[in-house]
Every structure is written in structure tokens, then in C-alpha cells.
Design a protein around this motif. Structure first.
Motif, short mmCIF file in Angstrom:
data_model
loop_
_atom_site.label_atom_id
_atom_site.label_comp_id
_atom_site.label_asym_id
_atom_site.label_seq_id
_atom_site.Cartn_x
_atom_site.Cartn_y
_atom_site.Cartn_z
N VAL A 1 0.84 -1.20 0.00
CA VAL A 1 0.00 0.00 0.00
C VAL A 1 0.87 1.25 0.00
N THR A 2 1.98 1.21 0.70
CA THR A 2 2.84 2.39 0.86
C THR A 2 3.24 2.99 -0.48
N GLY A 3 3.64 2.15 -1.42
CA GLY A 3 4.08 2.64 -2.73
C GLY A 3 2.97 3.24 -3.56
N SER A 4 1.73 3.03 -3.18
CA SER A 4 0.59 3.56 -3.94
C SER A 4 0.02 4.83 -3.34
N LEU A 5 0.59 5.29 -2.25
CA LEU A 5 0.08 6.49 -1.59
C LEU A 5 0.67 7.76 -2.20
N PRO A 6 -0.12 8.81 -2.25
CA PRO A 6 0.41 10.11 -2.70
C PRO A 6 1.25 10.70 -1.56
N GLU A 7 1.72 11.90 -1.76
CA GLU A 7 2.42 12.59 -0.67
C GLU A 7 1.43 12.77 0.47
N ILE A 8 1.86 12.41 1.65
CA ILE A 8 0.96 12.43 2.81
C ILE A 8 1.14 13.75 3.55
N PRO A 9 0.04 14.48 3.78
CA PRO A 9 0.13 15.73 4.54
C PRO A 9 0.72 15.45 5.94
N ALA A 10 1.53 16.36 6.41
CA ALA A 10 2.20 16.18 7.70
C ALA A 10 1.20 15.91 8.82
N GLN A 11 0.03 16.56 8.77
CA GLN A 11 -0.97 16.38 9.81
C GLN A 11 -1.56 14.97 9.82
N ALA A 12 -1.46 14.27 8.71
CA ALA A 12 -2.03 12.91 8.62
C ALA A 12 -0.97 11.83 8.78
N GLN A 13 0.30 12.21 8.79
CA GLN A 13 1.39 11.23 8.75
C GLN A 13 1.34 10.22 9.89
N ALA A 14 1.12 10.66 11.12
CA ALA A 14 1.11 9.74 12.26
C ALA A 14 -0.02 8.72 12.14
N ILE B 1 -7.29 0.38 4.94
CA ILE B 1 -6.95 1.20 3.78
C ILE B 1 -7.92 2.37 3.66
N ASP B 2 -9.18 2.14 3.95
CA ASP B 2 -10.17 3.22 3.92
C ASP B 2 -9.84 4.28 4.97
N ARG B 3 -9.39 3.86 6.15
CA ARG B 3 -8.99 4.83 7.18
C ARG B 3 -7.79 5.66 6.71
N ILE B 4 -6.88 5.04 5.98
CA ILE B 4 -5.73 5.78 5.43
C ILE B 4 -6.24 6.83 4.44
N ARG B 5 -7.12 6.43 3.54
CA ARG B 5 -7.67 7.34 2.54
C ARG B 5 -8.38 8.51 3.20
N ILE B 6 -9.19 8.20 4.21
CA ILE B 6 -9.93 9.25 4.92
C ILE B 6 -8.98 10.20 5.63
N SER B 7 -7.95 9.68 6.26
CA SER B 7 -7.05 10.56 7.00
C SER B 7 -6.27 11.48 6.08
N ILE B 8 -5.98 11.03 4.87
CA ILE B 8 -5.30 11.90 3.90
C ILE B 8 -6.28 12.95 3.39
N SER B 9 -7.50 12.54 3.03
CA SER B 9 -8.46 13.49 2.47
C SER B 9 -8.96 14.48 3.51
N ARG B 10 -8.96 14.09 4.78
CA ARG B 10 -9.40 14.98 5.85
C ARG B 10 -8.49 16.21 5.95
N GLN B 11 -7.27 16.09 5.48
CA GLN B 11 -6.33 17.21 5.55
C GLN B 11 -6.36 18.07 4.29
N GLY B 12 -7.36 17.84 3.45
CA GLY B 12 -7.51 18.67 2.26
C GLY B 12 -6.77 18.14 1.04
N ALA B 13 -6.03 17.08 1.18
CA ALA B 13 -5.32 16.51 0.05
C ALA B 13 -6.29 15.66 -0.77
N THR B 14 -5.96 15.46 -2.01
CA THR B 14 -6.78 14.62 -2.87
C THR B 14 -6.70 13.19 -2.36
N ALA B 15 -7.86 12.60 -2.13
CA ALA B 15 -7.90 11.22 -1.63
C ALA B 15 -7.35 10.30 -2.71
N PRO B 16 -6.44 9.42 -2.32
CA PRO B 16 -5.89 8.48 -3.30
C PRO B 16 -6.98 7.55 -3.81
#
Length: 116
Positions: A26-39, A87-102
Motif C-alpha cells: 500500500v505504501t508505494g501507492s500512496l500520494p504525498e501524505i500531509p504532515a498532519q495525517a502522517q502519524a 486502507i479506507d482509514r488511510i484514505r480518509i485521513s489523507i483526504s481529511r487534511q484537504g489533500a486529494t484522496a488516493p
């Protein structure tokens, strides 16, 4: 059908014993992760690995049990469901920070049995 050992017995149990669970990365398929969502993303990526480790332990401890669909029904199916949720939680946490959801991450939930 005769087993490869020439005994006439199936060697399916030994094949299962030498197998492990193989899941897409999954890691290789993720976009750049916003710092606020990284943890949160890191925690969920670690959880994906824990899920694989637990499935491998279950696979090893249940060799020879169940029928022909045991591994699919008791190990791979539930693992896919757990991975899909994580994986859905990862997608949500990235999109919650305003980034385009993968997109396309759902395809990475399914795992298979790998020899060796």
C-alpha cells in the motif's frame, strides 16, 4: 492425482506449510501524505503489517484443517475485509487534511497465498 513425492498421497499439507500470505504494498501507492495525517497513516500502515503477520500465524497453525476452501474462507477473506477497512482509514485521513484522496487503493485489500 499423485503427490510430487511419488507416494501417491497428496502433498497439499506440505505445500500449505511452506506457504505464506502475500499482499500488495500500500505504501508505494500512496500520494504525498500531509504532515498532519502522517502519524495516523503510519499507524494504519503498521496495522496492515500486523494483520498480515497474524494471518501468517493462523495459516501456520491451521495446516491440514478444513476443506479445500478453508484458507480462502477462514484466513484470506477476513484479512481482505480488515485490510479494506484499514486502507479506507488511510484514505480518509489523507483526504481529511484537504489533500486529494488516493484512488484505486481498494484493489490492494486482497491477498493471496504465496509459496515459499
Amino acid at each position: 492425482m499423485a503427490g510430487q513425492d511419488g507416494s501417491g498421497a497428496s502433498n497439499n499439507a506440505s505445500t500449505k506449510a511452506a506457504s505464506s500470505i502475500s499482499c500488495p504494498d500500500v505504501t508505494g501507492s500512496l500520494p504525498e501524505i500531509p504532515a498532519q495525517a502522517q502519524a495516523e497513516v503510519d499507524r494504519n500502515l503498521a496495522l496492515l503489517q500486523t494483520q498480515i503477520d497474524e494471518a501468517n500465524k493462523r495459516l501456520a497453525s491451521t495446516v491440514g484443517q478444513g476443506g479445500p476452501n478453508f484458507v480462502q474462507n477462514a484466513i484470506l477473506g477476513p484479512l481482505k475485509d480488515k485490510r479494506a477497512s484499514t486502507i479506507d482509514r488511510i484514505r480518509i485521513s489523507i483526504s481529511r487534511q484537504g489533500a486529494t484522496a488516493p484512488s484505486g487503493l481498494d484493489a490492494l485489500a486482497g491477498c493471496s497465498l504465496a509459496s515459499g
